[in-house]
Design a protein around this motif. Structure first.
Motif, PDB file in Angstrom:
ATOM      1  N   ASN A   1      19.545  10.159   8.432  1.00 41.26           N
ATOM      2  CA  ASN A   1      20.410   9.274   9.155  1.00 41.26           C
ATOM      3  C   ASN A   1      20.043   8.039   9.860  1.00 41.26           C
ATOM      4  N   TRP A   2      18.983   8.191  10.501  1.00 40.28           N
ATOM      5  CA  TRP A   2      18.376   7.175  11.381  1.00 40.28           C
ATOM      6  C   TRP A   2      17.820   6.187  10.122  1.00 40.28           C
ATOM      7  N   LEU A   3      17.226   6.447   9.252  1.00 36.89           N
ATOM      8  CA  LEU A   3      16.918   5.298   8.478  1.00 36.89           C
ATOM      9  C   LEU A   3      18.059   4.642   7.613  1.00 36.89           C
ATOM     10  N   ARG A   4      18.878   5.567   7.181  1.00 37.28           N
ATOM     11  CA  ARG A   4      20.314   4.909   6.861  1.00 37.28           C
ATOM     12  C   ARG A   4      20.977   3.929   7.712  1.00 37.28           C
ATOM     13  N   ASN A   5      20.896   4.374   8.834  1.00 35.20           N
ATOM     14  CA  ASN A   5      21.782   3.320   9.918  1.00 35.20           C
ATOM     15  C   ASN A   5      20.625   2.242  10.265  1.00 35.20           C
ATOM     16  N   LEU A   6      19.554   2.452  10.291  1.00 36.10           N
ATOM     17  CA  LEU A   6      18.725   1.064  10.278  1.00 36.10           C
ATOM     18  C   LEU A   6      18.914   0.338   9.512  1.00 36.10           C
ATOM     19  N   LEU A   7      19.064   0.374   7.972  1.00 32.14           N
ATOM     20  CA  LEU A   7      19.362  -0.405   6.880  1.00 32.14           C
ATOM     21  C   LEU A   7      20.650  -1.077   7.089  1.00 32.14           C
ATOM     22  N   ARG A   8      21.542  -0.500   7.802  1.00 29.84           N
ATOM     23  CA  ARG A   8      23.116  -0.962   7.888  1.00 29.84           C
ATOM     24  C   ARG A   8      22.915  -2.253   8.935  1.00 29.84           C
ATOM     25  N   LEU A   9      21.766  -2.178   9.771  1.00 32.34           N
ATOM     26  CA  LEU A   9      22.060  -3.398  11.043  1.00 32.34           C
ATOM     27  C   LEU A   9      22.148  -4.792  10.580  1.00 32.34           C
ATOM     28  N   ARG A  10      21.791  -5.030   9.366  1.00 38.57           N
ATOM     29  CA  ARG A  10      21.902  -6.502   9.001  1.00 38.57           C
ATOM     30  C   ARG A  10      22.771  -6.561   7.665  1.00 38.57           C
ATOM     31  N   ALA A  11      23.299  -5.389   7.287  1.00 37.75           N
ATOM     32  CA  ALA A  11      24.113  -5.183   6.115  1.00 37.75           C
ATOM     33  C   ALA A  11      25.638  -6.024   6.385  1.00 37.75           C
ATOM     34  N   PRO A  12      26.038  -6.806   5.424  1.00 35.70           N
ATOM     35  CA  PRO A  12      27.444  -7.307   5.586  1.00 35.70           C
ATOM     36  C   PRO A  12      28.461  -6.521   6.077  1.00 35.70           C
ATOM     37  N   ARG A  13      29.313  -6.964   6.764  1.00 35.29           N
ATOM     38  CA  ARG A  13      30.381  -6.172   7.251  1.00 35.29           C
ATOM     39  C   ARG A  13      31.186  -5.180   6.205  1.00 35.29           C
ATOM     40  N   ASN A  14      31.494  -5.995   5.181  1.00 36.59           N
ATOM     41  CA  ASN A  14      32.428  -5.335   4.153  1.00 36.59           C
ATOM     42  C   ASN A  14      31.382  -4.088   3.318  1.00 36.59           C
TER      43      ASN A  14
ATOM     44  N   HIS B   1       0.802  -1.209   0.004  1.00 35.65           N
ATOM     45  CA  HIS B   1      -0.066   0.063  -0.114  1.00 35.65           C
ATOM     46  C   HIS B   1       0.919   1.293   0.194  1.00 35.65           C
ATOM     47  N   ALA B   2       1.906   1.114   0.867  1.00 34.30           N
ATOM     48  CA  ALA B   2       2.914   2.482   0.944  1.00 34.30           C
ATOM     49  C   ALA B   2       3.541   2.555  -0.210  1.00 34.30           C
ATOM     50  N   LYS B   3       3.825   1.391  -1.133  1.00 26.70           N
ATOM     51  CA  LYS B   3       4.796   1.389  -2.458  1.00 26.70           C
ATOM     52  C   LYS B   3       6.193   1.551  -1.855  1.00 26.70           C
ATOM     53  N   LEU B   4       6.456   0.823  -0.881  1.00 21.02           N
ATOM     54  CA  LEU B   4       7.689   0.746  -0.193  1.00 21.02           C
ATOM     55  C   LEU B   4       8.626  -0.466  -0.987  1.00 21.02           C
ATOM     56  N   SER B   5       9.880  -0.200  -1.113  1.00 23.82           N
ATOM     57  CA  SER B   5      10.807  -1.034  -1.984  1.00 23.82           C
ATOM     58  C   SER B   5      11.390  -1.984  -1.093  1.00 23.82           C
ATOM     59  N   ALA B   6      11.870  -3.208  -1.755  1.00 21.92           N
ATOM     60  CA  ALA B   6      12.612  -4.289  -0.770  1.00 21.92           C
ATOM     61  C   ALA B   6      13.565  -3.509   0.298  1.00 21.92           C
ATOM     62  N   THR B   7      14.221  -2.467  -0.043  1.00 17.73           N
ATOM     63  CA  THR B   7      15.182  -1.958   0.848  1.00 17.73           C
ATOM     64  C   THR B   7      14.467  -1.291   1.902  1.00 17.73           C
ATOM     65  N   ASP B   8      13.448  -0.724   1.626  1.00 18.08           N
ATOM     66  CA  ASP B   8      12.342  -0.113   2.693  1.00 18.08           C
ATOM     67  C   ASP B   8      11.999  -1.311   3.693  1.00 18.08           C
ATOM     68  N   MET B   9      11.483  -2.384   3.177  1.00 18.60           N
ATOM     69  CA  MET B   9      11.122  -3.483   3.920  1.00 18.60           C
ATOM     70  C   MET B   9      12.201  -4.129   4.838  1.00 18.60           C
ATOM     71  N   GLN B  10      13.235  -4.117   4.240  1.00 15.38           N
ATOM     72  CA  GLN B  10      14.452  -4.660   5.233  1.00 15.38           C
ATOM     73  C   GLN B  10      14.822  -3.868   6.342  1.00 15.38           C
ATOM     74  N   LEU B  11      14.842  -2.549   5.951  1.00 16.20           N
ATOM     75  CA  LEU B  11      14.995  -1.429   6.994  1.00 16.20           C
ATOM     76  C   LEU B  11      13.971  -1.537   8.021  1.00 16.20           C
ATOM     77  N   LEU B  12      12.607  -1.721   7.662  1.00 14.90           N
ATOM     78  CA  LEU B  12      11.755  -2.081   8.876  1.00 14.90           C
ATOM     79  C   LEU B  12      12.008  -3.309   9.755  1.00 14.90           C
ATOM     80  N   ARG B  13      12.145  -4.481   9.060  1.00 12.36           N
ATOM     81  CA  ARG B  13      12.532  -5.632   9.863  1.00 12.36           C
ATOM     82  C   ARG B  13      13.612  -5.357  10.675  1.00 12.36           C
ATOM     83  N   ASN B  14      14.460  -4.588  10.497  1.00  8.58           N
ATOM     84  CA  ASN B  14      15.833  -4.515  11.463  1.00  8.58           C
ATOM     85  C   ASN B  14      15.238  -4.013  12.714  1.00  8.58           C
ATOM     86  N   LEU B  15      14.170  -3.348  12.840  1.00  7.30           N
ATOM     87  CA  LEU B  15      13.825  -2.968  14.073  1.00  7.30           C
ATOM     88  C   LEU B  15      13.918  -4.027  15.196  1.00  7.30           C
TER      89      LEU B  15
END
Length: 708
Positions: free
Chosen positions: A601-614, A439-453
């Motif tokens: 910055n908050w949204l960008r850092n949320l996305l990094r919580l499950r990003a690969p270390r490299n 409904h919100a037309k969120l991308s896969a990246t946005d969905m991953q960001l939300l899951r990281n909560l």
């Protein structure tokens, strides 16, 4: 005089520079890439030069030899920086006549031995720590300008970085206490029913901080050094998970809206356009938002409507004081702005009024264009769990859907709304999560960001609809600070609630225990408590003579200091809360974190919580810098004097020889002029490296001194 962490920091640097007396009166200040940021944050170079400093030079850059001058080094103790220091005194002649070394943070034993066993040892007159390893941003606010704290503490791939980061953070907090001479009692956030892996972070940080602070107290007999009648301070270590709603919220104070809606570079630079009143040309201007801008300081924590009114009143007064125009009171805001800009008056106040007029107008336009009033009303219902009438928001999802479909609502705002809904519901089933994101037309990246909560303690996905919401005892959602609430400003940040309870001595001892056993009465009468004696490593408050009978004694007592550190970043609403509590309760609340969290910055850092270390690009994973090889090379020769071509022809015609040509291509020898931060640009300083007023003894023997 009002308390200011910025002024205290600045004064410490001045005291250091003034305490070093050198034989030539003037000295050079040498910094590196890190310490130059610390100093530039609070001091313009011109202020440094007033303290008998000839020039400020970067240790990693090419510099001329100044063997007749001594140098003060303020450096970070990184290996390649130590190599640069050694290189300065491994040359013949040495770069400077002597060195006073100050390290931020302190130099460890290995680094000290490395310096003292090198050729630099013969020139070192001091090698001491300078505990200024933080950045005071405002009078009551400090950060470390480190945007990597969230992934470092919460990304599972960064587990090996947690302990080193905690030690570094604890030592930085000691720097804050050392600067102010405070030996605080330390408390930390200890959730009764933890819901995430990193819930022990406040305990771990508080424990190491207590150990480092005790060691500093044992090593420094003059610590603590606050006034005898200043009440005992205390230090609260919290955690970003204590309030996940606040970073998603739209706040409506001037400062918060500016950082949310406008592009502000480096946290304090705003670029805008003005029109020249004569040529009508458009010109870009960069305005600085800092403690020297008194309009910004006065208005930044006011709601935007009040801030706009404040700017308007100041423009009216400025225009009346500097203009012969009549009927100014009836002029519109845009007319007043045009009148002000057309004045042939060049003042700092005019520039600041122009800056804030532009900023408030732009914010107002964006507020109306992006439907922020409608968005904010839904946000308040989701965050507080109540409507404006104090009832449960039963139709909040139906009210939110039209905004998720609205093309005028940005994708970033849609993500924020969905996140607040997930926090409100304490998670949803997978199917509902996908429908909501669709409904919100969120991308896969946005969905991953939300899951990281969930890594911060908030469940996102429920196993089934029957799964019960876990019981959580909430801290009272109100604060006694005198600030008025409106329909879109009802939510109170948890930092403010915690502070309000702390000053009233009502914080739960199980949720906020001490690092050491303390009596609950320690806060009972803070006006009668004083810092602990330096004879013991444990800070224990002691009582002075009662002052209740002296009506003026209470008001003459210095304010109690309350420190708060929130790992993971702080929002501008939390910054505002620190000032609100300070003013409402006659305290000095000092709030700190690694960095500010604006929504982007908050949204960008949320996305990094499950990003690969490299992919995180962390400083710890980058190759260690190396000392530039040119530091061991001889000085470059002075630049060739370029003679004007017409002068060459005249000289050639006299001598009967063809004119010669001097090359000015990019391959010519680089200039050996002083660093750009030199205190002057006169010819004597360029050629000899001496400060103005300094007379070279060697030249005195050969020529008479003349003062032009």
């Amino acid at each position: 005089m009002p308390f200011s962490l910025v002024d205290s920091y600045r004064q410490r640097i001045f005291e250091l520079l003034d305490s070093i007396v050198v034989r030539n009166n003037y000295k050079y200040l040498v910094v590196d890439d890190y310490t130059s940021q610390l100093i530039d944050n609070v001091l313009p170079t011109i202020d440094i030069l007033k303290h008998n400093v000839s020039a400020v030079e970067r240790i990693e850059e090419r510099r001329q030899t100044r063997s007749s001058f001594e140098a003060v080094y303020i450096l970070s103790p990184r290996p390649h920086i130590l190599d640069c220091v050694i290189a300065d005194f491994s040359r013949n002649p040495p770069r400077y006549g002597a060195a006073y070394l100050y390290f931020v943070p302190m130099l460890d034993e290995n680094g000290r031995n490395k310096i003292l066993s090198s050729p630099a040892a013969n020139y070192v007159k001091a090698c001491l720590p300078l505990l200024l390893d933080f950045m005071p941003i405002e009078s009551n606010i400090f950060t470390f300008k480190d945007s990597n704290s969230l992934p470092t503490f919460y990304n599972r791939d960064c587990f090996d970085l947690v302990n080193p980061e905690i030690i570094k953070t604890a030592r930085r907090l000691v720097s804050v206490c050392a600067l102010l001479g405070e030996y605080p009692l330390i408390r930390f956030y200890n959730p009764k029913e933890p819901t995430h892996e990193a819930y022990t972070l406040p305990y771990m940080l508080a424990s190491v901080f207590q150990k480092e602070l005790d060691e500093y107290a044992r090593a420094n007999r003059n610590f603590p050094s606050v006034e005898e009648n200043r009440p005992q301070s205390f230090f609260l270590i919290l955690d970003r998970s204590i309030d996940l709603r606040e970073p998603f919220m739209h706040e409506f104070t001037y400062e918060a809206m500016a950082h949310d809606l406008l592009f502000i570079e480096d946290g304090n630079k705003y670029t805008y356009e003005i029109t020249d009143s004569e040529t009508k040309d458009r010109e870009q201007v960069v305005g600085l938002l800092n403690e020297q801008d008194l309009i910004w300081v006065a208005l930044r924590h006011k709601y935007i409507a009040d801030a706009m009114e404040g700017v308007h009143k100041r423009i009216v007064k400025f225009t009346e004081d500097n203009s012969s125009f009549v009927n100014i009171q009836n002029a519109s805001a845009s007319q007043l702005k045009d009148i002000m800009l057309s004045m042939k008056v060049f003042t700092k106040e005019k520039d600041q009024l122009s800056l804030h007029s532009n900023m408030t107008e732009t914010i107002s336009e964006l507020f109306n264009r992006t439907k922020l009033a409608d968005i904010a009303n839904i946000e308040q219902c989701l965050a507080t769990g109540l409507t404006e009438d104090g009832k449960p928001p039963k139709t909040v999802l139906e009210d939110m859907i039209p905004l998720l479909d609205d093309e005028h609502v940005s994708s970033r705002d849609r993500v924020r709304l969905v996140a607040l809904y997930l926090l409100f519901r304490n998670g949803v089933i997978e199917a509902d999560f996908r429908k909501l994101c669709l409904h919100a037309k969120l991308s896969a990246t946005d969905m991953q960001l939300l899951r990281n909560l969930d890594l911060l303690g908030s469940p996102v996905i429920k196993a089934s609809l029957k799964e019960k919401k876990p019981f959580k005892k909430k801290i009272r959602q109100e604060a006694d600070d005198g600030r008025e609430f409106t329909e879109i400003t009802r939510y109170v940040p948890m930092v403010k609630v915690v502070l309000d309870e702390a000053v009233k001595n009502t914080l739960d001892l199980q949720t906020f225990p001490y690092t050491k056993d303390q009596s609950a009465a320690v806060f009972a009468a803070p006006e009668n408590l004083t810092p602990q004696s330096t004879n013991s490593s444990t800070p224990v408050a002691r009582r002075n003579k009662a002052t209740w009978h002296d009506r003026g004694a209470y008001y003459n007592t210095p304010a109690q200091r309350i420190f708060v550190f929130l790992p993971g970043g702080i929002t501008y609403a939390e910054v505002c809360a620190a000032y609100d509590i300070s003013e409402a309760h006659n305290k000095e609340v000092i709030l700190g974190s690694e960095d500010f969290l604006d929504p982007q910055n908050w949204l960008r850092n949320l996305l990094r919580l499950r990003a690969p270390r490299n992919t995180l690009d962390l400083p710890a994973d980058k190759p260690a810098p190396e000392m530039p090889a040119f530091l061991l090379e001889p000085d470059l020769p002075p630049p060739t004097h370029i003679v004007n071509s017409s002068q060459q022809k005249q000289q050639a015609s006299k001598n009967g020889k063809p004119p010669t040509t001097t090359s000015t291509t990019s391959s010519s020898v680089p200039s050996s002029a002083p660093h750009k931060l030199s205190r002057n640009t006169d010819h004597h300083h360029k050629s000899s490296g001496n400060p103005p007023g300094h007379f070279d003894v060697e030249k005195k023997k050969k020529s008479k001194f003349r003062l032009f």
